[in-house]
Design a protein around this motif. Structure first.
Motif, PDB file in Angstrom:
ATOM      1  N   ARG A  36       0.830  -1.206   0.000  1.00 42.03           N
ATOM      2  CA  ARG A  36       0.000   0.000   0.000  1.00 42.03           C
ATOM      3  C   ARG A  36       0.860   1.250   0.000  1.00 42.03           C
ATOM      4  NH1 ARG A  36      -4.025  -3.318   3.439  1.00 42.03           N
ATOM      5  NH2 ARG A  36      -5.199  -4.165   1.684  1.00 42.03           N
ATOM      6  N   ARG A  37       1.982   1.167   0.729  1.00 41.30           N
ATOM      7  CA  ARG A  37       2.897   2.314   0.716  1.00 41.30           C
ATOM      8  C   ARG A  37       3.399   2.587  -0.692  1.00 41.30           C
ATOM      9  NH1 ARG A  37       5.152   0.617   5.317  1.00 41.30           N
ATOM     10  NH2 ARG A  37       6.819  -0.466   4.225  1.00 41.30           N
ATOM     11  N   LYS A  38       3.603   1.530  -1.455  1.00 38.52           N
ATOM     12  CA  LYS A  38       4.109   1.684  -2.820  1.00 38.52           C
ATOM     13  C   LYS A  38       2.962   1.844  -3.831  1.00 38.52           C
ATOM     14  CE  LYS A  38       8.449   1.035  -1.510  1.00 38.52           C
ATOM     15  NZ  LYS A  38       9.177  -0.216  -1.534  1.00 38.52           N
ATOM     16  N   LYS A  39       1.762   2.047  -3.305  1.00 40.69           N
ATOM     17  CA  LYS A  39       0.571   2.310  -4.129  1.00 40.69           C
ATOM     18  C   LYS A  39       0.180   1.125  -5.022  1.00 40.69           C
ATOM     19  CE  LYS A  39       0.244   7.109  -3.513  1.00 40.69           C
ATOM     20  NZ  LYS A  39       0.714   6.980  -2.133  1.00 40.69           N
ATOM     21  N   LEU A  40       0.480  -0.081  -4.546  1.00 44.16           N
ATOM     22  CA  LEU A  40       0.025  -1.268  -5.277  1.00 44.16           C
ATOM     23  C   LEU A  40      -1.293  -1.704  -4.641  1.00 44.16           C
ATOM     24  CD1 LEU A  40       3.434  -3.177  -5.491  1.00 44.16           C
ATOM     25  CD2 LEU A  40       2.446  -1.570  -7.132  1.00 44.16           C
ATOM     26  N   SER A  41      -2.235  -2.110  -5.494  1.00 45.92           N
ATOM     27  CA  SER A  41      -3.582  -2.360  -4.985  1.00 45.92           C
ATOM     28  C   SER A  41      -3.745  -3.813  -4.496  1.00 45.92           C
ATOM     29  CB  SER A  41      -4.580  -2.033  -6.099  1.00 45.92           C
ATOM     30  OG  SER A  41      -5.847  -2.465  -5.735  1.00 45.92           O
ATOM     31  N   VAL A  42      -3.959  -3.951  -3.173  1.00 41.13           N
ATOM     32  CA  VAL A  42      -4.179  -5.277  -2.572  1.00 41.13           C
ATOM     33  C   VAL A  42      -5.555  -5.272  -1.929  1.00 41.13           C
ATOM     34  CG1 VAL A  42      -3.282  -7.003  -0.971  1.00 41.13           C
ATOM     35  CG2 VAL A  42      -1.765  -5.278  -1.902  1.00 41.13           C
ATOM     36  N   VAL A  43      -6.345  -6.295  -2.184  1.00 34.79           N
ATOM     37  CA  VAL A  43      -7.668  -6.340  -1.555  1.00 34.79           C
ATOM     38  C   VAL A  43      -7.699  -7.419  -0.479  1.00 34.79           C
ATOM     39  CG1 VAL A  43      -8.997  -5.366  -3.448  1.00 34.79           C
ATOM     40  CG2 VAL A  43      -8.516  -7.814  -3.438  1.00 34.79           C
ATOM     41  N   GLU A  44      -8.646  -7.241   0.467  1.00 36.80           N
ATOM     42  CA  GLU A  44      -8.721  -8.128   1.620  1.00 36.80           C
ATOM     43  C   GLU A  44      -9.493  -9.412   1.318  1.00 36.80           C
ATOM     44  OE1 GLU A  44      -7.225  -7.943   4.529  1.00 36.80           O
ATOM     45  OE2 GLU A  44      -6.199  -6.140   3.829  1.00 36.80           O
ATOM     46  N   SER A  45     -10.398  -9.339   0.346  1.00 33.87           N
ATOM     47  CA  SER A  45     -11.146 -10.566   0.064  1.00 33.87           C
ATOM     48  C   SER A  45     -11.117 -10.862  -1.430  1.00 33.87           C
ATOM     49  CB  SER A  45     -12.580 -10.447   0.572  1.00 33.87           C
ATOM     50  OG  SER A  45     -13.155  -9.290   0.058  1.00 33.87           O
ATOM     51  N   PHE A  46     -11.233 -12.136  -1.752  1.00 31.97           N
ATOM     52  CA  PHE A  46     -11.182 -12.558  -3.140  1.00 31.97           C
ATOM     53  C   PHE A  46     -12.505 -12.265  -3.829  1.00 31.97           C
ATOM     54  CE2 PHE A  46     -11.772 -16.042  -6.292  1.00 31.97           C
ATOM     55  CZ  PHE A  46     -10.844 -15.552  -7.201  1.00 31.97           C
ATOM     56  N   THR A  87       6.609  -9.772  -3.895  1.00 30.91           N
ATOM     57  CA  THR A  87       7.606  -9.067  -3.082  1.00 30.91           C
ATOM     58  C   THR A  87       8.590  -8.321  -4.004  1.00 30.91           C
ATOM     59  OG1 THR A  87       8.777 -11.166  -2.877  1.00 30.91           O
ATOM     60  CG2 THR A  87       7.465 -10.482  -0.993  1.00 30.91           C
ATOM     61  N   ALA A  88       8.839  -8.905  -5.173  1.00 30.53           N
ATOM     62  CA  ALA A  88       9.702  -8.209  -6.145  1.00 30.53           C
ATOM     63  C   ALA A  88       9.024  -6.927  -6.635  1.00 30.53           C
ATOM     64  CB  ALA A  88      10.017  -9.139  -7.312  1.00 30.53           C
ATOM     65  N   CYS A  89       7.707  -6.982  -6.854  1.00 33.19           N
ATOM     66  CA  CYS A  89       6.966  -5.782  -7.281  1.00 33.19           C
ATOM     67  C   CYS A  89       7.087  -4.686  -6.224  1.00 33.19           C
ATOM     68  CB  CYS A  89       5.477  -6.084  -7.457  1.00 33.19           C
ATOM     69  SG  CYS A  89       5.121  -7.217  -8.793  1.00 33.19           S
TER      70      CYS A  89
END
Ligand code: UTP
Ligand code: MN
Length: 530
Positions: A36-46, A87-89
């Protein structure tokens, strides 16, 4: 940026879901916050928005099992990738192209056959819809659309009576909406209390035939088509729609010609039906919100203006625009709405409408334990506004808009009135002699579209309850209100929460706090699409 596009199909934004299995809690938390700090979008649910699934599991089959996916086709267009890719992203602060080595491999052949994927996934779900997420886009549209046709039909047939039959279809549909997989066998819903025999039959038939006969026949039924059409007219509900159909009215034009004295809403609703039948787009709603916010801010600095309803739940279109106002200093909201309306009329934005005074008192909150319906007691304006056609095409700069409209004379047919004129049953909603009728106005050349707009104002002490109520969906409200009553002996409305044990109301200064009063996990607006 081109890297991102190279790694996904088309230009879908990358949305990552991390399967938590085999990842230490602390590590998972660090990865998510890093992303999130790197502005990559991660969601909590599928859910269907996910484009990249990331996991430590060693084959695709195990991932599918974990996600309760019984139908591989759901994964079409999604990448299943090793955690090392993500993690590379994060390290590079961008989505790196997917190489073959990043992909999670297929299972060894013995393993797949040992436990076939189509082994039935039984539904396990919460008792109440408000206890789980119900996203806008989900995996079971074909079933839900069918069930909601039957919901509508039951609502029409039973109008004036209770809605038990129609709501049963809706509850069944809501269970399916919250599932993270496509139903592939009716046995999956066996024993599910919200999915009754009738709904199960519909699901079974769709699974076998691709459609349900009752649904197909309903959609083709002229009675259903007409009641549905007339029910969409502003000011007309299913009861009136049914009467018109019984009187032999077939089209909106016939209703226009034939039906005797109608109230103001129906007159305007019929005249502008062509405008109102086509859905309001998000950009129009956002433009109107921006223009109204600029006007509101001038009248009452610090005013809160929130676009609620379906748009707040993430819908891209809707049947109206619902705006909720408040002010952090309680009391400042008094008299605001009439002033705002006068201003909006001067900007030629108002076509017709009615201002209702607040009918709220604390008695309203504690009384009527079993309230049916969802009308609340706030001061509100319901009506039609005139949205310039260009609201549809481009983002409007409110200050430029104000300048443009300030040169406009107030619209003919509606006199400008002072705040005091805005009273229930004021001349506002009457049609004045010698002025163009709604139909004349509708058929004259014009540069605007008529749109349904609701403006609601809440004192700040009730604001978050109003926000929850006006965000909906209607079905979510029904569910969370009934849950509050049945499991907690609390009464929840758009005005507040009443605890009958303690005989007092429970204040809230955020939506999260309301959920916490109710012992519910917080649901984002986009997960309240019941
Ligand atoms: P809408 O009927 O506009 O629903 O009411 P919607 O979800 O926005 O649907 P579209 O997208 O316009 O077609 C908005 C919410 O306001 C609540 C309703 O229950 C709904 O959840 N509401 C309406 C109240 O809380 N009180 C009212 O008096 C009227
Ligand atoms: Mn709405």
């Amino acid at each position: 940026m081109s890297d991102t596009e190279a790694s996904t199909s088309e230009s879908k934004p990358v949305v990552v879901y991390i399967v938590p299995t085999r990842i230490q809690k602390k590590r998972l938390k660090d990865i998510k916050s890093g992303a999130r700090r790197k502005k990559l979008s991660v969601v909590e649910s599928f859910g269907p928005r996910v484009t990249h699934i990331v996991s430590e599991l060693d084959n695709r089959y195990k991932v599918a099992r974990k996600l309760k996916i019984v139908d591989y086709s759901i994964l079409k267009g999604m990448e299943l990738l090793k955690l090392t890719w993500f993690t590379a992203c994060i390290k590079k602060a961008e989505i790196i192209p997917v190489e073959d080595e990043h992909r999670i491999p297929e299972p060894p052949p013995e393993e797949e056959s040992a436990a076939p994927l189509e082994s039935l996934q039984q539904i396990t779900t919460t008792e109440w819809a408000c206890q789980r997420a119900t996203p806008l886009r989900h995996f079971n549209e074909i079933f839900c659309n069918a069930l909601e046709v039957l919901q509508m039909k039951a609502e029409f047939v039973d109008s004036g009576q209770d809605h038990l039959r129609s709501l049963a279809f809706r509850r069944a549909s809501c269970v399916l909406k919250s599932l993270p997989f496509v139903i592939t066998n009716v046995k999956q819903v066996k024993g599910q209390k919200d999915i009754g025999g009738h709904s199960r039959q519909v699901i079974k038939e769709i699974l076998a035939e691709g459609f349900a006969t009752e649904v197909e026949e309903t959609l083709k039924d002229p009675w259903f088509q007409k009641v549905k059409l007339f029910s969409t007219i502003f000011g007309v509900g299913p009861a009136t729609a049914k009467i018109w159909v019984e009187q032999g009215v077939n089209t909106v034009a016939e209703a226009q010609a034939k039906c005797e004295r109608k109230n103001w809403m129906v007159q305007w609703g019929l005249a502008f039906h062509d405008d109102l039948i086509d859905q309001v787009q998000l950009i129009e709603a956002e433009n109107l919100t921006a223009v109204i916010r600029a006007e509101a801010e001038r009248i009452l600095p610090g005013v809160i203006v929130t676009l609620t309803g379906g748009f707040r739940r993430g819908k891209s279109c809707g049947h109206d625009i619902d705006l909720l106002f408040s002010h952090p200093e309680e009391g400042k909201e008094v008299n605001f709405l009439p002033k705002l309306l006068t201003q909006l009329e001067q900007r030629s934005l108002v076509l017709c409408g009615k201002l209702e005074k607040s009918s709220y008192g604390d008695r309203v909150l504690s009384r009527d334990y079993n309230t049916k319906g969802h009308m609340d007691h706030y001061e509100k304006w319901l009506g039609l506004m005139k949205l310039p056609k260009r609201f549809c095409h481009e983002k409007i700069n409110p200050s430029e808009y104000r300048f443009l409209m300030s040169n406009n004379a107030p619209v003919r047919g509606i006199e400008t009135c002072t705040a005091d004129d805005y009273e229930p049953h004021s001349k506002k909603q009457r049609l004045c002699e010698g002025e163009p009728s709604p139909i004349t106005l509708a058929t004259s050349p014009r540069t605007w579209t008529a749109r349904r707009v609701d403006l609601v104002i809440a004192p700040y002490s009730m604001y978050y309850y109003a926000l929850l109520g006006w965000t909906g969906s209607k079905q979510f409200n029904r569910d969370i209100r009934l849950y509050s009553q049945k499991t907690l002996n609390h009464k929840l409305t758009s005005h507040g929460l009443w605890n009958f044990e303690l005989n007092k109301k429970l204040p809230a200064s955020s939506e999260e706090e309301i959920f916490s009063h109710l012992n519910l996990p917080y649901q984002q607006p986009s997960d309240r699409n019941c």
